[in-house]
Design an enzyme around this catalytic site. Structure first.
Site, PDB file in Angstrom:
ATOM      1  CB  CYS A  79      -0.989  -0.027   1.155  1.00 19.12           C
ATOM      2  SG  CYS A  79      -2.324   1.195   0.988  1.00 19.12           S
ATOM      3  CG  HIS A 183      -4.125  -3.383   2.255  1.00 19.49           C
ATOM      4  ND1 HIS A 183      -3.222  -3.046   3.238  1.00 19.49           N
ATOM      5  CD2 HIS A 183      -4.669  -2.214   1.831  1.00 19.49           C
ATOM      6  CE1 HIS A 183      -3.218  -1.737   3.416  1.00 19.49           C
ATOM      7  NE2 HIS A 183      -4.087  -1.205   2.573  1.00 19.49           N
ATOM      8  CD  GLU A 185      -2.309  -6.168   4.597  1.00 18.95           C
ATOM      9  OE1 GLU A 185      -2.546  -4.997   4.931  1.00 18.95           O
ATOM     10  OE2 GLU A 185      -1.732  -6.471   3.520  1.00 18.95           O
TER      11      GLU A 185
END
Length: 205
Positions: A79, A183, A185
């Site tokens: 990011c 992202h 994650e």
């Protein structure tokens, strides 16, 4: 062993937990020696370009990141961690990024029906030669949260693109440096697969 660089980024713990979930040895640190001795390093990021540049400077991490990248060991930006690889951002005039690659970080233009920040799932057009995105399904959906986007000067480094009112360079990679605007994650099993690819790159150098 992967060092997750700690400068109080908002997604620090979620990145750590995602790597642990895939069975990856990782640790959170802002210590220069620990970062430099790691097999791979991750720069997470959520927030303002300028504030983060200042924080990296205050913690003495900015030069560490540059030195780590120059060492040739695998590095992943996430990011804001992608945007910081470039010299400047429209978000914070005068703030100097890491300057690893050339390109512009621009504000996503206002458009009919488009909400800023861009928050949610968007599909990617993936460069089939990408190592970071190897084995990922065609037109995968990943999770974004951002108001500014990359327009890379050298399109040869672009690993994936998406569209949100404008074409966005959503991932880059060159040599030992990898980065995503989205992202991983927060992108479910597909995102974990991307992090696993990075872990395998780290393992294989």
């Amino acid at each position: 062993m992967i060092a997750i660089i700690d400068y109080n980024a908002g997604n620090l713990q979620s990145v750590y937990k995602a790597f642990k979930h895939i069975g990856c040895d990782c640790f959170i640190t802002r210590d220069r020696d620990e970062i430099m001795n790691a097999d791979g390093a991750v720069l997470p990021g959520v927030g303002s370009f300028g504030d983060t540049v200042d924080t990296l400077g205050e913690f003495g991490i900015k030069q560490v990141v540059i030195d780590y990248i120059k060492s040739g060991k695998p590095f992943l930006g996430i990011c804001l961690g992608l945007q910081l690889l470039f010299p400047h951002s429209e978000e914070s005039p005068g703030a100097e990024g890491l300057g690893i690659f050339e390109g512009e970080i621009k504000r996503i233009p206002d458009g009919e029906g488009l909400k800023i920040p861009h928050m949610g799932w968007n599909s990617l057009t993936v460069n089939p030669n990408s190592r970071l995105l190897r084995g990922i399904e065609e037109n995968p959906y990943v999770y974004f949260v951002h108001s500014y986007y990359l327009d890379a000067a050298d399109k040869e480094i672009v690993a994936a693109q998406t569209e949100y009112g404008v074409k966005i360079d959503a991932a880059v990679e060159k040599d030992n440096v990898f980065a995503t605007q989205f992202h991983p994650e927060k992108s479910g099993e597909l995102g974990l697969a991307i992090l696993k690819n990075f872990a395998e790159i780290v393992g294989g150098k």
